[in-house]
Design a protein around this motif. Structure first.
Motif, PDB file in Angstrom:
ATOM      1  N   GLY A  22     151.000  65.423  12.906  1.00  0.00           N
ATOM      2  CA  GLY A  22     150.442  66.601  13.565  1.00  0.00           C
ATOM      3  C   GLY A  22     151.323  67.064  14.723  1.00  0.00           C
ATOM      4  O   GLY A  22     151.360  68.250  15.061  1.00  0.00           O
ATOM      5  N   GLY A  23     152.067  66.130  15.324  1.00  0.00           N
ATOM      6  CA  GLY A  23     152.902  66.477  16.473  1.00  0.00           C
ATOM      7  C   GLY A  23     154.310  66.906  16.107  1.00  0.00           C
ATOM      8  O   GLY A  23     155.097  67.280  16.985  1.00  0.00           O
ATOM      9  N   LEU A  24     154.640  66.855  14.810  1.00  0.00           N
ATOM     10  CA  LEU A  24     156.019  67.174  14.398  1.00  0.00           C
ATOM     11  C   LEU A  24     156.530  68.531  14.905  1.00  0.00           C
ATOM     12  O   LEU A  24     157.685  68.615  15.346  1.00  0.00           O
ATOM     13  CB  LEU A  24     156.155  67.113  12.869  1.00  0.00           C
ATOM     14  CG  LEU A  24     156.349  65.725  12.251  1.00  0.00           C
ATOM     15  CD1 LEU A  24     156.375  65.830  10.725  1.00  0.00           C
ATOM     16  CD2 LEU A  24     157.639  65.074  12.762  1.00  0.00           C
ATOM     17  N   PRO A  25     155.693  69.591  14.854  1.00  0.00           N
ATOM     18  CA  PRO A  25     156.229  70.880  15.288  1.00  0.00           C
ATOM     19  C   PRO A  25     156.621  70.907  16.773  1.00  0.00           C
ATOM     20  O   PRO A  25     157.417  71.736  17.180  1.00  0.00           O
ATOM     21  CB  PRO A  25     155.067  71.857  15.034  1.00  0.00           C
ATOM     22  CG  PRO A  25     154.216  71.181  14.009  1.00  0.00           C
ATOM     23  CD  PRO A  25     154.339  69.708  14.283  1.00  0.00           C
ATOM     24  N   ASP A  26     156.059  69.990  17.568  1.00  0.00           N
ATOM     25  CA  ASP A  26     156.284  70.061  19.018  1.00  0.00           C
ATOM     26  C   ASP A  26     157.256  69.015  19.545  1.00  0.00           C
ATOM     27  O   ASP A  26     157.755  69.145  20.649  1.00  0.00           O
ATOM     28  CB  ASP A  26     154.945  69.907  19.756  1.00  0.00           C
ATOM     29  CG  ASP A  26     153.904  70.873  19.207  1.00  0.00           C
ATOM     30  OD1 ASP A  26     154.256  72.064  19.072  1.00  0.00           O
ATOM     31  OD2 ASP A  26     152.791  70.434  18.874  1.00  0.00           O
ATOM     32  N   ARG A  27     157.507  67.944  18.790  1.00  0.00           N
ATOM     33  CA  ARG A  27     158.342  66.884  19.357  1.00  0.00           C
ATOM     34  C   ARG A  27     159.818  67.192  19.136  1.00  0.00           C
ATOM     35  O   ARG A  27     160.180  67.929  18.230  1.00  0.00           O
ATOM     36  CB  ARG A  27     157.969  65.517  18.784  1.00  0.00           C
ATOM     37  CG  ARG A  27     158.409  65.325  17.338  1.00  0.00           C
ATOM     38  CD  ARG A  27     158.066  63.930  16.845  1.00  0.00           C
ATOM     39  NE  ARG A  27     159.164  62.988  17.043  1.00  0.00           N
ATOM     40  CZ  ARG A  27     158.993  61.684  17.246  1.00  0.00           C
ATOM     41  NH1 ARG A  27     157.791  61.162  17.289  1.00  0.00           N
ATOM     42  NH2 ARG A  27     160.032  60.896  17.394  1.00  0.00           N
ATOM     43  N   PRO A  28     160.688  66.627  19.985  1.00  0.00           N
ATOM     44  CA  PRO A  28     162.121  66.770  19.718  1.00  0.00           C
ATOM     45  C   PRO A  28     162.436  66.170  18.343  1.00  0.00           C
ATOM     46  O   PRO A  28     161.831  65.163  17.963  1.00  0.00           O
ATOM     47  CB  PRO A  28     162.778  65.942  20.819  1.00  0.00           C
ATOM     48  CG  PRO A  28     161.728  65.712  21.856  1.00  0.00           C
ATOM     49  CD  PRO A  28     160.417  65.780  21.160  1.00  0.00           C
ATOM     50  N   GLU A  65     158.727  53.909  17.486  1.00  0.00           N
ATOM     51  CA  GLU A  65     158.504  55.364  17.600  1.00  0.00           C
ATOM     52  C   GLU A  65     159.632  56.097  18.321  1.00  0.00           C
ATOM     53  O   GLU A  65     160.100  57.133  17.846  1.00  0.00           O
ATOM     54  CB  GLU A  65     157.140  55.612  18.250  1.00  0.00           C
ATOM     55  CG  GLU A  65     156.424  56.841  17.749  1.00  0.00           C
ATOM     56  CD  GLU A  65     156.814  58.077  18.512  1.00  0.00           C
ATOM     57  OE1 GLU A  65     156.526  59.180  18.020  1.00  0.00           O
ATOM     58  OE2 GLU A  65     157.440  57.954  19.605  1.00  0.00           O
ATOM     59  N   PRO A  66     160.134  55.577  19.449  1.00  0.00           N
ATOM     60  CA  PRO A  66     161.228  56.302  20.134  1.00  0.00           C
ATOM     61  C   PRO A  66     162.522  56.351  19.312  1.00  0.00           C
ATOM     62  O   PRO A  66     163.417  57.143  19.613  1.00  0.00           O
ATOM     63  CB  PRO A  66     161.455  55.486  21.415  1.00  0.00           C
ATOM     64  CG  PRO A  66     160.211  54.656  21.586  1.00  0.00           C
ATOM     65  CD  PRO A  66     159.703  54.388  20.203  1.00  0.00           C
ATOM     66  N   GLY A  67     162.625  55.536  18.275  1.00  0.00           N
ATOM     67  CA  GLY A  67     163.829  55.544  17.436  1.00  0.00           C
ATOM     68  C   GLY A  67     163.624  56.257  16.119  1.00  0.00           C
ATOM     69  O   GLY A  67     164.440  56.111  15.202  1.00  0.00           O
ATOM     70  N   ILE A  68     162.559  57.003  16.009  1.00  0.00           N
ATOM     71  CA  ILE A  68     162.289  57.723  14.761  1.00  0.00           C
ATOM     72  C   ILE A  68     162.928  59.110  14.819  1.00  0.00           C
ATOM     73  O   ILE A  68     162.717  59.869  15.761  1.00  0.00           O
ATOM     74  CB  ILE A  68     160.759  57.860  14.517  1.00  0.00           C
ATOM     75  CG1 ILE A  68     160.108  56.476  14.352  1.00  0.00           C
ATOM     76  CG2 ILE A  68     160.482  58.752  13.312  1.00  0.00           C
ATOM     77  CD1 ILE A  68     160.577  55.681  13.142  1.00  0.00           C
ATOM     78  N   MET A  69     163.726  59.426  13.805  1.00  0.00           N
ATOM     79  CA  MET A  69     164.268  60.777  13.634  1.00  0.00           C
ATOM     80  C   MET A  69     163.190  61.587  12.919  1.00  0.00           C
ATOM     81  O   MET A  69     162.702  61.164  11.868  1.00  0.00           O
ATOM     82  CB  MET A  69     165.531  60.700  12.769  1.00  0.00           C
ATOM     83  CG  MET A  69     166.056  62.024  12.286  1.00  0.00           C
ATOM     84  SD  MET A  69     166.789  63.016  13.586  1.00  0.00           S
ATOM     85  CE  MET A  69     168.500  62.467  13.497  1.00  0.00           C
ATOM     86  N   ALA A  70     162.822  62.717  13.473  1.00  0.00           N
ATOM     87  CA  ALA A  70     161.746  63.514  12.861  1.00  0.00           C
ATOM     88  C   ALA A  70     162.294  64.306  11.677  1.00  0.00           C
ATOM     89  O   ALA A  70     162.302  65.538  11.663  1.00  0.00           O
ATOM     90  CB  ALA A  70     161.116  64.432  13.892  1.00  0.00           C
ATOM     91  N   SER A  71     162.734  63.572  10.666  1.00  0.00           N
ATOM     92  CA  SER A  71     163.410  64.230   9.540  1.00  0.00           C
ATOM     93  C   SER A  71     162.418  64.949   8.631  1.00  0.00           C
ATOM     94  O   SER A  71     162.829  65.699   7.758  1.00  0.00           O
ATOM     95  CB  SER A  71     164.254  63.227   8.759  1.00  0.00           C
ATOM     96  OG  SER A  71     163.497  62.095   8.461  1.00  0.00           O
ATOM     97  N   SER A  72     161.128  64.733   8.818  1.00  0.00           N
ATOM     98  CA  SER A  72     160.186  65.543   8.034  1.00  0.00           C
ATOM     99  C   SER A  72     159.707  66.761   8.812  1.00  0.00           C
ATOM    100  O   SER A  72     158.800  67.469   8.364  1.00  0.00           O
ATOM    101  CB  SER A  72     159.018  64.692   7.512  1.00  0.00           C
ATOM    102  OG  SER A  72     158.591  63.773   8.477  1.00  0.00           O
ATOM    103  N   SER A  73     160.327  67.015   9.960  1.00  0.00           N
ATOM    104  CA  SER A  73     160.026  68.231  10.723  1.00  0.00           C
ATOM    105  C   SER A  73     160.544  69.458   9.977  1.00  0.00           C
ATOM    106  O   SER A  73     161.566  69.400   9.284  1.00  0.00           O
ATOM    107  CB  SER A  73     160.723  68.148  12.093  1.00  0.00           C
ATOM    108  OG  SER A  73     160.887  69.437  12.648  1.00  0.00           O
TER     109      SER A  73
END
Ligand SMILES: *Cc1c(COP(=O)(O)O)cnc(C)c1O
Length: 463
Positions: A22-28, A65-73
């Protein structure tokens, strides 16, 4: 034994996953932790004794979590990476919960039938022969490996050589004719198969990375060959002239393989299908479900027009295995693995959620958004290096140095994430639009970020 508490650890995973998604659109998009921070958070000795599962999950989430690349963003455009549609992701969770060994029908009948059904849908959507066989593998790499294993065995069998018994020791040489713009996984598959890269005969490509048919015709004069054509160059998205290539292969009696890791999906769109005219005439194909179909990793597909050759190359028999006898699908006959995950559930769910029109729309929308990138970026003074025929855009922002600096700045800035390449000798930024959720706003925000990083990259040391 006391019944385990499933809700604790799975509930924690569910809560985190839905918050994360749910937070993908807003996170770096980029990860925030450094290597040192991740090693500190995730390292340390193996605990001597057991820990409560819920604690293991909670600590894993906090540390990783801090090492996750949001590649499904929707604003991730690196390499060629899809996200996961909601139904595919849910089916992937169920795949783990059900934990089927998808090797034999008898070990997981539903897993077998789901693969059968998804295979039928897949062949239909991609416009490939309905009688072709399909194997579910980890990705494009293993799809190429599997297809080339089938191909070399079959090409040599037709010449009276038994690869199963004698391997390639002393076998007649088979040349593997490829375009210069092929994907590196073809060469890697040849190494793993014991064929070696000296059997590779590269033929000329044009400025977009497409194989030149006249060059192929010349190369085919050398005799026994497997031809690897490509649908979707990883840089430009260009699709080889498959009809002309199929004609030449048919005339020469060569095996035609098409690596269509993402580009094969263009056939699902009535608007794009003409780009792939002739694709159905190949002997084998590879594609990914984890790229454009937006199935979670890992999910690739190998397809063969000769089911008997496919089964003969991959199959396994052992006294303790209980093989299907009534026409059921034993998956071990179609992929190189023995035990494996029931990958079909997520492929089935992705296709069912989108439907035929939804898959076509996903392809069309990605291509339209790629053209939007090209229009907006060139209006802002960037140089577009490729003809944007599919979902790939190659962007150059000034000199090689300026382009590379702008890319580094962009990767650190967080609005988006994309990767670089060298195309025809020039540094470029690659944009791959492969995510089901990407929309116009994502593109426009990304273009603004690129332009900001470009002005930062000009004439400074790239900070
Ligand atoms: C991505 C890609 C591959 C490799 O696929 P994986 O899923 O990464 O193993 C092979 N060929 C082409 C053209 C690709 O784009």
């Amino acid at each position: 034994m006391e019944r385990p508490d499933w809700k604790g650890p799975l509930g924690a995973a569910f809560d985190h996953a839905t918050t994360y998604l749910g937070g993908l659109p807003d996170r770096p998009v980029r990860p925030s932790a450094s290597l040192e921070e991740l090693r500190a958070a995730l390292g340390g000795p193996l605990p001597a004794g057991p820990l409560p599962p819920e604690r293991v999950v909670a600590e894993l989430i906090a540390a990783a979590e801090p090492g996750i690349m949001a590649s499904s963003s929707g604003r991730f455009f690196g390499f060629v990476v899809g996200g996961a549609t909601p139904a595919a992701l849910a089916a992937d969770w169920l795949t783990s919960a059900w934990d089927q060994n998808a090797g034999l029908y008898v070990l997981g009948p539903a897993a077998s039938v789901v693969e059968e059904t998804a295979a039928t849908w897949l062949l239909d959507v991609l416009g490939l022969p309905a009688r072709a066989s399909v194997g579910y593998v980890t990705g494009g790499q293993m799809a190429n490996f599997t297809a080339l294993a089938i191909a070399v065995r079959e090409v040599l069998r037709r010449d009276g050589w038994d690869v199963d018994a004698d391997g390639l020791w002393g076998a007649p040489r088979v040349r593997v004719i490829v375009g210069q713009g092929r994907h590196g996984t073809i060469d890697r598959a040849l190494r793993h198969l014991g064929m070696g890269t000296n059997c590779v005969v590269p033929v000329a490509m044009d400025a977009q990375g497409r194989m030149v048919p006249e060059a192929l015709a010349e190369a085919l004069e050398g005799g026994r060959a497997i031809v690897c054509a490509q649908a979707g160059n990883v840089n430009t998205g260009a699709i080889d002239p498959l009809g002309a290539i199929a004609d030449l292969c048919a005339a020469a009696g060569a095996w035609l393989h098409v690596d269509g890791a993402f580009g094969l999906w263009a056939a699902a769109s009535p608007r794009m299908r003409p780009l792939l005219a002739g694709v159905e005439r190949a002997d084998s194909w590879s594609t990914d479900a984890h790229k454009w179909l937006n199935v979670p990793y890992d999910s690739g597909l190998v397809i063969c027009a000769h089911p008997a050759a496919h089964r003969a190359a991959m199959g396994v028999r052992a006294s303790y295995l209980q093989h299907a006898e009534g026409g059921e699908r034993d998956q071990v006959d179609y992929n190189p693995e023995h035990s494996r995950r029931a990958r079909g559930f997520a492929v089935y769910a992705a296709m069912r959620q989108l439907g035929r029109d939804g898959i076509a729309a996903l392809v069309d929308r990605s291509c339209e958004l790629a053209r939007r990138f090209a229009r907006r970026l060139s209006a802002g003074g960037a140089e577009i290096l490729n003809e944007v025929v599919l979902n790939q855009v190659l962007v150059r922002l000034g000199s090689d140095d300026e382009t590379r600096r702008a890319l580094l700045a962009l990767q650190g800035e967080g609005t988006t994430w994309m990767s670089g390449t060298t195309w025809n000798g020039s540094a470029a930024i690659r944009i791959s639009v492969s995510n089901w959720s990407t929309d116009e706003d994502d593109v426009d925000r990304t273009v603004a970020a690129i332009e900001a990083c470009r002005s930062r990259g000009v004439g400074n040391d790239g900070g």
